[in-house]
Scaffold this motif. Structure first.
Motif, PDB file in Angstrom:
ATOM      1  N   UNK A 135      50.262  42.062  73.714  1.00  8.31           N
ATOM      2  CA  UNK A 135      49.535  41.721  74.939  1.00  8.31           C
ATOM      3  C   UNK A 135      48.357  40.842  74.523  1.00  8.31           C
ATOM      4  N   UNK A 136      47.633  40.329  75.490  1.00  9.83           N
ATOM      5  CA  UNK A 136      46.472  39.489  75.168  1.00  9.83           C
ATOM      6  C   UNK A 136      45.390  40.310  74.496  1.00  9.83           C
ATOM      7  N   UNK A 137      44.633  39.768  73.603  1.00  9.95           N
ATOM      8  CA  UNK A 137      44.626  38.395  73.109  1.00  9.95           C
ATOM      9  C   UNK A 137      45.651  38.142  72.008  1.00  9.95           C
ATOM     10  N   UNK A 138      46.412  39.180  71.646  1.00 10.03           N
ATOM     11  CA  UNK A 138      47.390  39.033  70.572  1.00 10.03           C
ATOM     12  C   UNK A 138      48.486  38.027  70.905  1.00 10.03           C
ATOM     13  N   UNK A 139      48.858  37.912  72.179  1.00  7.65           N
ATOM     14  CA  UNK A 139      49.861  36.919  72.558  1.00  7.65           C
ATOM     15  C   UNK A 139      49.407  35.514  72.181  1.00  7.65           C
ATOM     16  N   UNK A 140      48.160  35.202  72.493  1.00  9.12           N
ATOM     17  CA  UNK A 140      47.626  33.875  72.171  1.00  9.12           C
ATOM     18  C   UNK A 140      47.562  33.669  70.663  1.00  9.12           C
ATOM     19  N   UNK A 141      47.067  34.659  69.946  1.00 14.81           N
ATOM     20  CA  UNK A 141      46.939  34.531  68.497  1.00 14.81           C
ATOM     21  C   UNK A 141      48.305  34.385  67.826  1.00 14.81           C
ATOM     22  N   UNK A 142      49.264  35.201  68.229  1.00 13.64           N
ATOM     23  CA  UNK A 142      50.606  35.127  67.646  1.00 13.64           C
ATOM     24  C   UNK A 142      51.289  33.816  68.026  1.00 13.64           C
ATOM     25  N   UNK A 143      51.089  33.362  69.253  1.00 12.57           N
ATOM     26  CA  UNK A 143      51.646  32.071  69.673  1.00 12.57           C
ATOM     27  C   UNK A 143      51.108  30.935  68.827  1.00 12.57           C
ATOM     28  N   UNK A 144      49.827  30.983  68.520  1.00 14.35           N
ATOM     29  CA  UNK A 144      49.224  29.956  67.658  1.00 14.35           C
ATOM     30  C   UNK A 144      49.781  30.033  66.240  1.00 14.35           C
ATOM     31  N   UNK A 145      50.000  31.245  65.738  1.00 12.19           N
ATOM     32  CA  UNK A 145      50.585  31.406  64.407  1.00 12.19           C
ATOM     33  C   UNK A 145      51.979  30.781  64.372  1.00 12.19           C
ATOM     34  N   UNK A 146      52.799  31.086  65.376  1.00 13.99           N
ATOM     35  CA  UNK A 146      54.152  30.540  65.396  1.00 13.99           C
ATOM     36  C   UNK A 146      54.138  29.022  65.493  1.00 13.99           C
ATOM     37  N   UNK A 147      53.355  28.488  66.407  1.00 12.15           N
ATOM     38  CA  UNK A 147      53.328  27.036  66.589  1.00 12.15           C
ATOM     39  C   UNK A 147      52.875  26.340  65.317  1.00 12.15           C
ATOM     40  N   UNK A 148      51.820  26.850  64.691  1.00  8.73           N
ATOM     41  CA  UNK A 148      51.322  26.190  63.485  1.00  8.73           C
ATOM     42  C   UNK A 148      52.320  26.320  62.335  1.00  8.73           C
ATOM     43  N   UNK A 149      52.995  27.454  62.231  1.00  7.35           N
ATOM     44  CA  UNK A 149      53.995  27.623  61.180  1.00  7.35           C
ATOM     45  C   UNK A 149      55.187  26.699  61.418  1.00  7.35           C
ATOM     46  N   UNK A 150      55.704  26.714  62.627  1.00  8.95           N
ATOM     47  CA  UNK A 150      56.846  25.849  62.941  1.00  8.95           C
ATOM     48  C   UNK A 150      56.485  24.386  62.712  1.00  8.95           C
ATOM     49  N   UNK A 151      55.336  23.981  63.263  1.00 10.21           N
ATOM     50  CA  UNK A 151      54.959  22.571  63.160  1.00 10.21           C
ATOM     51  C   UNK A 151      54.724  22.158  61.713  1.00 10.21           C
ATOM     52  N   UNK A 152      54.027  22.978  60.963  1.00 12.01           N
ATOM     53  CA  UNK A 152      53.776  22.636  59.566  1.00 12.01           C
ATOM     54  C   UNK A 152      55.069  22.478  58.793  1.00 12.01           C
ATOM     55  N   UNK A 153      55.981  23.405  58.973  1.00  9.60           N
ATOM     56  CA  UNK A 153      57.258  23.362  58.277  1.00  9.60           C
ATOM     57  C   UNK A 153      58.025  22.094  58.676  1.00  9.60           C
ATOM     58  N   UNK A 154      58.114  21.858  59.968  1.00  8.03           N
ATOM     59  CA  UNK A 154      58.864  20.705  60.472  1.00  8.03           C
ATOM     60  C   UNK A 154      58.227  19.397  60.020  1.00  8.03           C
ATOM     61  N   UNK A 155      56.915  19.332  60.045  1.00  9.39           N
ATOM     62  CA  UNK A 155      56.212  18.113  59.624  1.00  9.39           C
ATOM     63  C   UNK A 155      56.538  17.792  58.158  1.00  9.39           C
ATOM     64  N   UNK A 156      56.478  18.801  57.310  1.00 10.01           N
ATOM     65  CA  UNK A 156      56.795  18.588  55.895  1.00 10.01           C
ATOM     66  C   UNK A 156      58.271  18.216  55.733  1.00 10.01           C
ATOM     67  N   UNK A 157      59.144  18.886  56.470  1.00 11.58           N
ATOM     68  CA  UNK A 157      60.569  18.584  56.380  1.00 11.58           C
ATOM     69  C   UNK A 157      60.873  17.160  56.832  1.00 11.58           C
ATOM     70  N   UNK A 158      60.299  16.742  57.951  1.00 11.52           N
ATOM     71  CA  UNK A 158      60.545  15.387  58.454  1.00 11.52           C
ATOM     72  C   UNK A 158      60.016  14.311  57.504  1.00 11.52           C
ATOM     73  N   UNK A 159      58.949  14.624  56.789  1.00 12.82           N
ATOM     74  CA  UNK A 159      58.375  13.625  55.874  1.00 12.82           C
ATOM     75  C   UNK A 159      59.024  13.661  54.492  1.00 12.82           C
ATOM     76  N   UNK A 160      60.042  14.515  54.319  1.00  5.91           N
ATOM     77  CA  UNK A 160      60.745  14.584  53.048  1.00  5.91           C
ATOM     78  C   UNK A 160      59.992  15.328  51.963  1.00  5.91           C
ATOM     79  N   UNK A 161      59.064  16.177  52.359  1.00  3.62           N
ATOM     80  CA  UNK A 161      58.204  16.855  51.406  1.00  3.62           C
ATOM     81  C   UNK A 161      58.795  18.056  50.703  1.00  3.62           C
TER      82      UNK A 161
END
Length: 189
Positions: A135-161
């Motif tokens: 529940x909130x505020x954990x929903x927001x915090x966990x959502x941010x964790x997922x987004x940053x993890x997914x994005x970081x991984x994808x960004x490195x993958x797309x750049x061939x890192x």
């Protein structure tokens, strides 16, 4: 005078194609005007400026991502929902790198808060996370964790890192296992 055949939807779709072909930075009013065989000024009867076009592009891409994620998570919960959500997110980003980049640009909340696309993205994320009892505020915090993890991984993958011999998909799966365990134990932190 509005040029026959040019609509906001066609402009945004052309911008999406241009972004996927050459990157978000290649999406300019001039590049789109060339694609349609018109002068830059002709497009300003459809869009306010480049910022307006890029926000519309982000909403188009977010809507497409929402559809993929929604279909993937339907009827799933817990780890199955997390993996389906994450895989659909990553698959979309890898298939449409320019559109995905548009979803990562800074957009002010007041530009999108009243859109169905924004509400659906929040519903999908929070719905999946509620399966972990958050529940909130954990929903927001966990959502941010997922987004940053997914994005970081994808960004490195797309750049061939990821040049290591271990398959990238295997590391992705292990990352999702770790996120699942984190979410299961969120309240114990």
């Amino acid at each position: 005078m509005v040029r026959a055949g040019i609509t906001v939807d066609r402009l945004v779709q052309a911008a999406a194609e241009l972004a996927d072909e050459g990157g978000l930075d290649r999406v300019t009013v001039s590049a789109l005007a060339r694609r349609f065989g018109v002068k830059d000024a002709s497009l300003y009867s459809h869009i306010r400026n480049l910022r307006d076009l890029r926000v519309r592009l982000a909403l188009l891409a977010s809507g497409e991502m929402n559809e993929a994620i929604g279909a993937a998570v339907a009827g799933r919960s817990g780890k199955d929902a997390l993996v389906a959500f994450a895989d659909a997110y990553r698959d979309y980003a890898l298939a449409h790198p320019g559109r995905y980049a548009a979803t990562q640009q800074r957009i002010e909340l007041d530009e999108v808060a009243d859109t169905a696309v924004f509400r659906r993205a929040v519903e999908l994320t929070y719905g999946m996370l509620r399966g972990y009892g958050l529940t909130e505020p954990d929903l927001t915090d966990a959502g941010r964790l997922l987004r940053s993890t997914f994005h970081g991984y994808i960004h490195i993958e797309l750049s061939g890192g990821f040049a290591h011999a271990r398959p990238v998909a295997a590391s992705w799966a292990r990352s999702l296992d770790a996120l699942h365990r984190t979410l299961e134990n969120w309240g114990n932190a």
